[in-house]
Design a protein around this motif. Structure first.
Motif, PDB file in Angstrom:
ATOM      1  N   TRP A  97       0.833  -1.208   0.000  1.00  0.00           N
ATOM      2  CA  TRP A  97       0.000   0.000   0.000  1.00  0.00           C
ATOM      3  C   TRP A  97       0.872   1.265   0.000  1.00  0.00           C
ATOM      4  O   TRP A  97       0.473   2.299  -0.520  1.00  0.00           O
ATOM      5  CB  TRP A  97      -0.962   0.006   1.184  1.00  0.00           C
ATOM      6  N   ILE A  98       2.079   1.167   0.568  1.00  0.00           N
ATOM      7  CA  ILE A  98       2.989   2.320   0.576  1.00  0.00           C
ATOM      8  C   ILE A  98       3.377   2.675  -0.858  1.00  0.00           C
ATOM      9  O   ILE A  98       3.393   3.853  -1.236  1.00  0.00           O
ATOM     10  CB  ILE A  98       4.236   2.028   1.433  1.00  0.00           C
ATOM     11  N   TRP A  99       3.684   1.678  -1.680  1.00  0.00           N
ATOM     12  CA  TRP A  99       4.040   1.921  -3.079  1.00  0.00           C
ATOM     13  C   TRP A  99       2.861   2.517  -3.846  1.00  0.00           C
ATOM     14  O   TRP A  99       3.061   3.407  -4.685  1.00  0.00           O
ATOM     15  CB  TRP A  99       4.514   0.632  -3.743  1.00  0.00           C
ATOM     16  N   VAL A 100       1.682   2.050  -3.554  1.00  0.00           N
ATOM     17  CA  VAL A 100       0.495   2.593  -4.221  1.00  0.00           C
ATOM     18  C   VAL A 100       0.325   4.066  -3.872  1.00  0.00           C
ATOM     19  O   VAL A 100       0.075   4.908  -4.738  1.00  0.00           O
ATOM     20  CB  VAL A 100      -0.762   1.783  -3.847  1.00  0.00           C
ATOM     21  N   VAL A 101       0.493   4.407  -2.608  1.00  0.00           N
ATOM     22  CA  VAL A 101       0.371   5.798  -2.172  1.00  0.00           C
ATOM     23  C   VAL A 101       1.455   6.654  -2.829  1.00  0.00           C
ATOM     24  O   VAL A 101       1.188   7.779  -3.287  1.00  0.00           O
ATOM     25  CB  VAL A 101       0.442   5.901  -0.627  1.00  0.00           C
ATOM     26  N   LEU A 102       2.684   6.169  -2.906  1.00  0.00           N
ATOM     27  CA  LEU A 102       3.773   6.915  -3.528  1.00  0.00           C
ATOM     28  C   LEU A 102       3.522   7.159  -5.014  1.00  0.00           C
ATOM     29  O   LEU A 102       3.780   8.262  -5.517  1.00  0.00           O
ATOM     30  CB  LEU A 102       5.095   6.184  -3.329  1.00  0.00           C
ATOM     31  N   VAL A 103       2.992   6.184  -5.707  1.00  0.00           N
ATOM     32  CA  VAL A 103       2.696   6.351  -7.135  1.00  0.00           C
ATOM     33  C   VAL A 103       1.586   7.375  -7.318  1.00  0.00           C
ATOM     34  O   VAL A 103       1.653   8.238  -8.202  1.00  0.00           O
ATOM     35  CB  VAL A 103       2.323   4.995  -7.772  1.00  0.00           C
ATOM     36  N   VAL A 104       0.550   7.304  -6.475  1.00  0.00           N
ATOM     37  CA  VAL A 104      -0.548   8.276  -6.570  1.00  0.00           C
ATOM     38  C   VAL A 104      -0.032   9.677  -6.278  1.00  0.00           C
ATOM     39  O   VAL A 104      -0.377  10.636  -6.981  1.00  0.00           O
ATOM     40  CB  VAL A 104      -1.702   7.886  -5.619  1.00  0.00           C
ATOM     41  N   LEU A 105       0.800   9.827  -5.267  1.00  0.00           N
ATOM     42  CA  LEU A 105       1.373  11.138  -4.957  1.00  0.00           C
ATOM     43  C   LEU A 105       2.243  11.648  -6.102  1.00  0.00           C
ATOM     44  O   LEU A 105       2.227  12.854  -6.417  1.00  0.00           O
ATOM     45  CB  LEU A 105       2.176  11.081  -3.662  1.00  0.00           C
ATOM     46  N   LEU A 149       2.905  15.392 -10.667  1.00  0.00           N
ATOM     47  CA  LEU A 149       3.076  15.674 -12.096  1.00  0.00           C
ATOM     48  C   LEU A 149       1.936  16.522 -12.651  1.00  0.00           C
ATOM     49  O   LEU A 149       2.172  17.443 -13.431  1.00  0.00           O
ATOM     50  CB  LEU A 149       3.180  14.366 -12.868  1.00  0.00           C
ATOM     51  N   VAL A 150       0.735  16.241 -12.235  1.00  0.00           N
ATOM     52  CA  VAL A 150      -0.412  17.010 -12.701  1.00  0.00           C
ATOM     53  C   VAL A 150      -0.304  18.460 -12.222  1.00  0.00           C
ATOM     54  O   VAL A 150      -0.548  19.401 -12.981  1.00  0.00           O
ATOM     55  CB  VAL A 150      -1.742  16.357 -12.237  1.00  0.00           C
ATOM     56  N   ILE A 151       0.085  18.659 -10.970  1.00  0.00           N
ATOM     57  CA  ILE A 151       0.231  20.007 -10.421  1.00  0.00           C
ATOM     58  C   ILE A 151       1.346  20.762 -11.136  1.00  0.00           C
ATOM     59  O   ILE A 151       1.203  21.937 -11.480  1.00  0.00           O
ATOM     60  CB  ILE A 151       0.465  19.953  -8.896  1.00  0.00           C
ATOM     61  N   ILE A 152       2.482  20.097 -11.405  1.00  0.00           N
ATOM     62  CA  ILE A 152       3.600  20.748 -12.067  1.00  0.00           C
ATOM     63  C   ILE A 152       3.213  21.144 -13.500  1.00  0.00           C
ATOM     64  O   ILE A 152       3.562  22.233 -13.969  1.00  0.00           O
ATOM     65  CB  ILE A 152       4.826  19.820 -12.083  1.00  0.00           C
TER      66      ILE A 152
END
Length: 75
Positions: free
Chosen positions: A56-64, A69-72
């Motif tokens: 779940w940590i990897w999933v959260v990191l990918v979502v973040l 990227l969207v914000i940038i």
């Protein structure tokens, strides 16, 4: 002259039951022999590990990372 024909339903039904059971047994044996799902039999699956409890940590990191990227891109 006539021919006397008698139907022996009991004997025919037992024969039909035996034929049906034999065909059913052959069909199941053939289905097992022709199993298309050979993933469990493959050699490459021997060294694979199951998903860990911290996935779940990897999933959260990918979502973040995607949100970043969207914000940038939008700024």
């Amino acid at each position: 002259m006539g021919i006397i024909v008698s139907k022996n339903n009991d004997e025919n039904s037992r024969l039909n039951e035996r034929i049906t059971a034999d065909l059913r047994e052959r069909a199941t044996a053939e289905a097992i022999a022709n199993d298309p799902d050979l993933v469990e039999d493959a050699d490459y699956t021997k060294d694979l590990k199951k998903t860990g409890k911290h996935t779940w940590i990897w999933v959260v990191l990918v979502v973040l990372a995607l949100i970043s990227l969207v914000i940038i891109v939008t700024i």
